[in-house]
Enzyme design. Structure first.
Site, short mmCIF file in Angstrom:
data_model
loop_
_atom_site.label_atom_id
_atom_site.label_comp_id
_atom_site.label_asym_id
_atom_site.label_seq_id
_atom_site.Cartn_x
_atom_site.Cartn_y
_atom_site.Cartn_z
N ASP A 45 4.55 10.03 11.21
CA ASP A 45 4.66 8.57 11.30
C ASP A 45 5.17 8.11 12.67
OD1 ASP A 45 4.11 8.92 8.58
OD2 ASP A 45 6.21 8.77 8.03
N ASN A 162 5.78 -1.92 -2.34
CA ASN A 162 6.75 -0.92 -1.92
C ASN A 162 7.19 -1.22 -0.49
OD1 ASN A 162 8.37 1.35 -1.88
ND2 ASN A 162 6.70 2.82 -1.78
N ILE A 164 8.18 -0.13 2.38
CA ILE A 164 8.29 0.92 3.39
C ILE A 164 7.17 0.72 4.41
CG2 ILE A 164 9.31 2.53 1.73
CD1 ILE A 164 6.68 4.09 1.76
N TRP A 184 1.13 1.06 -4.72
CA TRP A 184 1.33 -0.12 -5.56
C TRP A 184 0.17 -1.09 -5.35
CZ3 TRP A 184 5.06 3.31 -5.31
CH2 TRP A 184 5.91 3.45 -6.42
N GLU A 219 -1.70 2.63 2.82
CA GLU A 219 -0.33 2.43 3.32
C GLU A 219 -0.35 2.32 4.84
OE1 GLU A 219 1.91 5.79 1.97
OE2 GLU A 219 0.96 7.20 3.34
#
Length: 336
Positions: A45, A162, A164, A184, A219
């Site tokens: 990341d 979520n 994050i 989610w 994500e």
């Protein structure tokens, strides 16, 4: 940079979306990925920024790995990387009560605003949305003095998102936004107060940006503004499985930072659309799989896409990868 473009073969176009192939100009440099050296693994990341003549890379970290939390690496040339002091020596005090069981800090994002460097970071536990995004600031990265500002946004069992994987960006009107989300109901966004970096009181809405139908995963948003469009990059499918990781990177664009973000064929990212940017099948050597969780570095002469991928020749080790980013004639990004 001008890039020729056409559709990928039917296999990729049909299953993963559409991507343009690239023809670099004659003066394009040799592969930067081939020259990466130093402390480039394990890297998950990555977020990147330059101060002066030094590039700073911020990455996910876990307490069990030691050496502090939010690991930092530096480079003068984007190729050779050295570990520097972390942002935190230990977990911020507020995390213990806000996210019990959190043992690491995930997916930091770095930006410069209002005279300070701002690092947004995530705390969570795997597979749950009892999560939070925090903010730490420093006036300089050369000799940082970090101040933790606490949580910016939280999520819990009653939420359909979520909190994050944050990414801050500024729109053409000077408004600042924090995109975030993982699994989610997909990717979301809230408005920030540019003066503080915390959530704005002027707009309390949580804006929806992108989603995928189950079992598809999405994500790690990253948004940039270019040529009158906002580009939303996102990671599809699954990371963190070593050589079995299926991560890949897609993008959509919009005239409005709040969306809708559409792919090259006009399909909305709220309906699973996306234009293919990175995928293991695009690596001729077939060595690195699961390329995703990207950041875009804008430099005066070119853009770069920075990400992690899993090295199949090193037991699936998560590894830093950096490629120049070109653009097609009709304005779509291509990893060169």
């Amino acid at each position: 940079m001008r890039v020729s473009h056409f559709l990928l073969p039917a296999l990729l176009a049909g299953t993963l979306g559409e991507r343009a192939s690239a023809q670099t100009v004659p003066s394009a440099p040799a592969s930067l990925n081939a020259r990466l050296a130093g402390d480039i693994s394990p890297v998950h990341d990555p977020a990147i920024i330059r101060q002066g003549d030094t590039f700073y890379l911020f990455t996910t970290s876990h307490a069990r790995a030691g050496q502090g939390l939010i690991h930092v690496r530096t480079s003068r040339n984007l190729a050779d990387w050295t570990r520097a002091a972390p942002v935190f020596a230990e977990m911020p005090a507020w995390v213990k009560d806000a996210v019990p069981g959190a043992r690491g800090i995930w997916a930091p994002d770095v930006s410069f605003s209002n005279g300070e460097y701002r690092v947004y970071y995530s705390v969570s536990t795997f597979g749950k949305n009892h999560s939070a995004i925090g903010l730490a600031t420093t006036p300089s990265l050369e000799k940082p003095v970090w101040t933790d500002k606490g949580p910016v946004i939280r999520s819990g069992e009653s939420d359909d998102f979520n909190a994050i994987d944050p990414n801050m960006f500024e729109d053409a009107a000077g408004r600042q936004w924090l995109a975030f989300g993982s699994f989610w109901s997909g990717l979301k966004m809230v408005q920030l107060d540019p003066a503080t970096g915390l959530r704005s009181a002027a707009d309390g809405k949580i804006h929806a940006l992108a989603r995928r139908a189950s079992p598809g995963a999405i994500e790690a948003p990253f948004v940039i503004r270019r040529g009158g469009f906002y580009y939303l990059f996102a990671s599809f499918d699954f990371c963190c499985r070593g050589a079995a990781s299926t991560y890949y990177t897609m993008v959509g664009r919009s005239k409005d930072p709040r969306g809708p973000y559409l792919d090259r064929k006009g399909k909305s990212m709220m309906k699973g659309g996306g234009f293919l940017v990175l995928h293991a099948d695009l690596d001729p050597a077939k060595r690195f799989v699961g390329p995703g969780h990207i950041a875009i570095l804008h430099e005066p002469k070119r853009d770069y896409i920075v990400y992690h991928a899993y090295d199949t020749q090193r037991n699936g080790a998560s590894t830093l990868r950096i490629q120049p980013l070109g653009w097609t004639d009709d304005g779509w990004p291509v990893a060169l």
